[in-house]
Design an enzyme around this catalytic site. Structure first.
Site, PDB file in Angstrom:
ATOM      1  N   GLN A   1       0.930  -1.147  -0.005  1.00  0.00           N
ATOM      2  CA  GLN A   1      -0.127  -0.137  -0.011  1.00  0.00           C
ATOM      3  C   GLN A   1       0.870   1.297   0.052  1.00  0.00           C
ATOM      4  O   GLN A   1       0.439   2.348  -0.268  1.00  0.00           O
ATOM      5  CB  GLN A   1      -0.777   0.062   1.274  1.00  0.00           C
ATOM      6  CG  GLN A   1      -1.717  -1.144   1.356  1.00  0.00           C
ATOM      7  CD  GLN A   1      -2.263  -1.369   2.694  1.00  0.00           C
ATOM      8  OE1 GLN A   1      -3.334  -0.637   3.106  1.00  0.00           O
ATOM      9  NE2 GLN A   1      -1.425  -2.029   3.645  1.00  0.00           N
TER      10      GLN A   1
ATOM     11  N   HIS B   1      -1.544   1.335  -4.371  1.00  0.00           N
ATOM     12  CA  HIS B   1      -2.015   2.835  -4.164  1.00  0.00           C
ATOM     13  C   HIS B   1      -1.009   3.818  -4.758  1.00  0.00           C
ATOM     14  O   HIS B   1      -0.946   4.896  -4.621  1.00  0.00           O
ATOM     15  CB  HIS B   1      -1.649   3.211  -2.644  1.00  0.00           C
ATOM     16  CG  HIS B   1      -2.833   2.833  -1.775  1.00  0.00           C
ATOM     17  ND1 HIS B   1      -2.990   2.575  -0.195  1.00  0.00           N
ATOM     18  CD2 HIS B   1      -4.133   2.159  -2.310  1.00  0.00           C
ATOM     19  CE1 HIS B   1      -4.101   2.174   0.025  1.00  0.00           C
ATOM     20  NE2 HIS B   1      -4.721   1.633  -1.022  1.00  0.00           N
TER      21      HIS B   1
ATOM     22  N   SER C   1      -2.759  -1.408   9.325  1.00  0.00           N
ATOM     23  CA  SER C   1      -3.836  -1.257  10.465  1.00  0.00           C
ATOM     24  C   SER C   1      -4.832  -1.956   9.864  1.00  0.00           C
ATOM     25  O   SER C   1      -5.680  -2.384  10.714  1.00  0.00           O
ATOM     26  CB  SER C   1      -4.102   0.165  10.620  1.00  0.00           C
ATOM     27  OG  SER C   1      -4.556   0.783   9.161  1.00  0.00           O
TER      28      SER C   1
HETATM   29  P1  NAD Z   1      -1.547   2.855   9.029  1.00  0.00           P
HETATM   30  O1  NAD Z   1      -0.585   3.909   9.214  1.00  0.00           O
HETATM   31  O2  NAD Z   1      -2.778   2.732   9.023  1.00  0.00           O
HETATM   32  O3  NAD Z   1      -0.811   1.496  10.177  1.00  0.00           O
HETATM   33  C1  NAD Z   1       0.466   1.334  10.314  1.00  0.00           C
HETATM   34  C2  NAD Z   1       0.493   0.043  10.933  1.00  0.00           C
HETATM   35  O4  NAD Z   1       1.942   0.010  11.148  1.00  0.00           O
HETATM   36  C3  NAD Z   1       0.014   0.024  12.168  1.00  0.00           C
HETATM   37  O5  NAD Z   1      -0.723  -1.257  12.368  1.00  0.00           O
HETATM   38  C4  NAD Z   1       1.131   0.054  13.178  1.00  0.00           C
HETATM   39  O6  NAD Z   1       1.054  -0.827  14.532  1.00  0.00           O
HETATM   40  C5  NAD Z   1       2.345  -0.634  12.218  1.00  0.00           C
HETATM   41  N1  NAD Z   1       3.717  -0.308  12.604  1.00  0.00           N
HETATM   42  C6  NAD Z   1       4.270   0.964  13.174  1.00  0.00           C
HETATM   43  N2  NAD Z   1       5.478   0.722  13.047  1.00  0.00           N
HETATM   44  C7  NAD Z   1       5.952  -0.458  12.737  1.00  0.00           C
HETATM   45  C8  NAD Z   1       7.013  -1.085  12.465  1.00  0.00           C
HETATM   46  N3  NAD Z   1       8.345  -0.701  12.823  1.00  0.00           N
HETATM   47  N4  NAD Z   1       7.187  -2.754  11.864  1.00  0.00           N
HETATM   48  C9  NAD Z   1       5.916  -3.121  11.695  1.00  0.00           C
HETATM   49  N5  NAD Z   1       4.710  -2.137  11.859  1.00  0.00           N
HETATM   50  C10 NAD Z   1       4.652  -1.293  12.244  1.00  0.00           C
HETATM   51  O7  NAD Z   1      -0.884   2.231   7.627  1.00  0.00           O
HETATM   52  P2  NAD Z   1      -1.555   1.628   6.597  1.00  0.00           P
HETATM   53  O8  NAD Z   1      -2.373   0.465   6.831  1.00  0.00           O
HETATM   54  O9  NAD Z   1      -0.535   1.304   5.389  1.00  0.00           O
HETATM   55  O10 NAD Z   1      -2.500   2.584   5.902  1.00  0.00           O
HETATM   56  C11 NAD Z   1      -1.886   4.125   5.333  1.00  0.00           C
HETATM   57  C12 NAD Z   1      -2.123   4.467   4.107  1.00  0.00           C
HETATM   58  O11 NAD Z   1      -1.228   5.608   3.989  1.00  0.00           O
HETATM   59  C13 NAD Z   1      -1.512   3.264   3.222  1.00  0.00           C
HETATM   60  O12 NAD Z   1      -2.518   2.908   2.386  1.00  0.00           O
HETATM   61  C14 NAD Z   1      -0.537   4.074   2.447  1.00  0.00           C
HETATM   62  O13 NAD Z   1      -0.931   4.237   1.007  1.00  0.00           O
HETATM   63  C15 NAD Z   1      -0.466   5.331   2.875  1.00  0.00           C
HETATM   64  N6  NAD Z   1       1.066   5.748   3.593  1.00  0.00           N
HETATM   65  C16 NAD Z   1       2.167   5.492   2.979  1.00  0.00           C
HETATM   66  C17 NAD Z   1       3.498   5.467   3.449  1.00  0.00           C
HETATM   67  C18 NAD Z   1       4.615   4.927   2.486  1.00  0.00           C
HETATM   68  O14 NAD Z   1       4.833   4.904   1.468  1.00  0.00           O
HETATM   69  N7  NAD Z   1       5.792   4.744   3.370  1.00  0.00           N
HETATM   70  C19 NAD Z   1       3.442   5.940   4.652  1.00  0.00           C
HETATM   71  C20 NAD Z   1       2.322   6.377   5.375  1.00  0.00           C
HETATM   72  C21 NAD Z   1       1.148   6.106   4.787  1.00  0.00           C
END
Ligand code: NAD
Length: 269
Positions: free
Chosen positions: A106, A124, A217
């Site tokens: 994602q 995404h 999440s």
């Molecule tokens: P989310 O922010 O909803 O959830 C993040 C999850 O990661 C949580 O369950 C949390 O407990 C877990 N987490 C936190 N630190 C961690 C670690 N060190 N190792 C493993 N897990 C860890 O994220 P989501 O479910 O991906 O949804 C958010 C949306 O926002 C996504 O669809 C994405 O498109 C976007 N997003 C992308 C990025 C990126 O490209 N890096 C960053 C932020 C959000």
């Protein structure tokens, strides 16, 4: 089951697997310095999604509060522009040496490809691909290009910030022309999933017998349905997350950059 028994069981499942899907969310990149959106200091706390997570809202906000939009874009782009794969991304790439793997992410940060994963579905989209409003490909950007854009936005922020100045700083990532608009190919709230990646991801997810669900999440739909559907079909689901358990069969509790290399070591030595 203790954590070491859970790890041993997950390792057995990986050894027995014929096709693995690794389904990742923002958490897999947290240790690369890219914050997740829902943690305590998460982006959505500071920037309400209805204003910032859809193009309509973003453009409307930019007209009246360009400085706030500039702050938001720097907060999103800067960590991605300077990120590097962490041991979690690298362990996922290494898994390919032992079993056929598809990564369904994602994330929009390009870190799985940079770590060496060869089949990555970006459901995404990607911050590195620029498209027209109708989705036609315009150009690919590098991490360096994103760093340059951040530097230009930062220097624009130093003076009186008008929409025109912000628009110039954001080129070529975002270009608001009189007849055409170009934008990064990322899926914002209310938009269709990125194709052909989403269709491919659904097929891959249907065909896997083990799915690792890493750092998500499970709140973002329709992506969140992939592990649920895979489980219903009989695939073994292993959650890796330091926060709450998902709906998988096993939960390896901990950060991706620690747990994934340990799992690989336990499975394949
Ligand atoms: P989310 O922010 O909803 O959830 C993040 C999850 O990661 C949580 O369950 C949390 O407990 C877990 N987490 C936190 N630190 C961690 C670690 N060190 N190792 C493993 N897990 C860890 O994220 P989501 O479910 O991906 O949804 C958010 C949306 O926002 C996504 O669809 C994405 O498109 C976007 N997003 C992308 C990025 C990126 O490209 N890096 C960053 C932020 C959000």
């Amino acid at each position: 089951m203790s954590q070491s028994e859970t790890l041993a069981q997950a390792a057995r499942w990986l050894r027995e697997a014929r096709r693995v899907v690794v389904f990742t969310g923002a958490g897999v990149s947290a240790e690369s310095g890219i914050p997740t959106f829902r943690d305590d200091s998460g982006l959505w706390q500071r920037y309400p999604p209805e204003q910032f997570a859809c193009w309509d809202g973003l453009l409307r906000t930019a007209l009246v509060q360009p400085r706030q939009v500039a702050d938001f874009l720097v907060a999103v782009i800067e960590p991605i522009a300077s990120a590097q794969p962490n041991p979690g991304h690298r362990a996922i790439a290494e898994l390919e040496r032992h079993v056929p793997v598809t990564v369904i992410t994602q994330n929009v940060d390009g870190l799985h490809q940079e770590a060496g994963s060869t089949t990555v579905r970006e459901v995404h989209g990607s911050f590195f691909e620029v498209v027209t409003l109708s989705g036609r490909f315009v150009q690919l950007l590098s991490r360096r290009d994103l760093q340059d854009i951040v530097a230009r936005v930062r220097s624009a922020q130093a003076g009186p910030l008008k929409l025109l100045r912000l628009g110039l700083a954001l080129r070529p990532l975002i270009r608001l022309g009189p007849t055409s608009i170009q934008r990064p190919k990322i899926v914002l709230f209310g938009e269709a999933m990125a194709e052909p990646d989403w269709s491919n991801a659904q097929r891959d997810s249907d065909e896997c017998d083990v799915m690792l669900v890493v750092g998500t999440s499970g709140l973002v739909w329709p992506a969140a349905m992939l592990p649920i559907d895979a489980k219903r079909r009989g695939a073994r689901i292993i959650d890796i997350d330091p926060g709450e358990a998902g709906q998988g069969d096993l939960w390896l509790r901990g950060p991706a950059a620690g747990v994934l290399p340990m799992l690989l070591q336990a499975a394949f030595g």
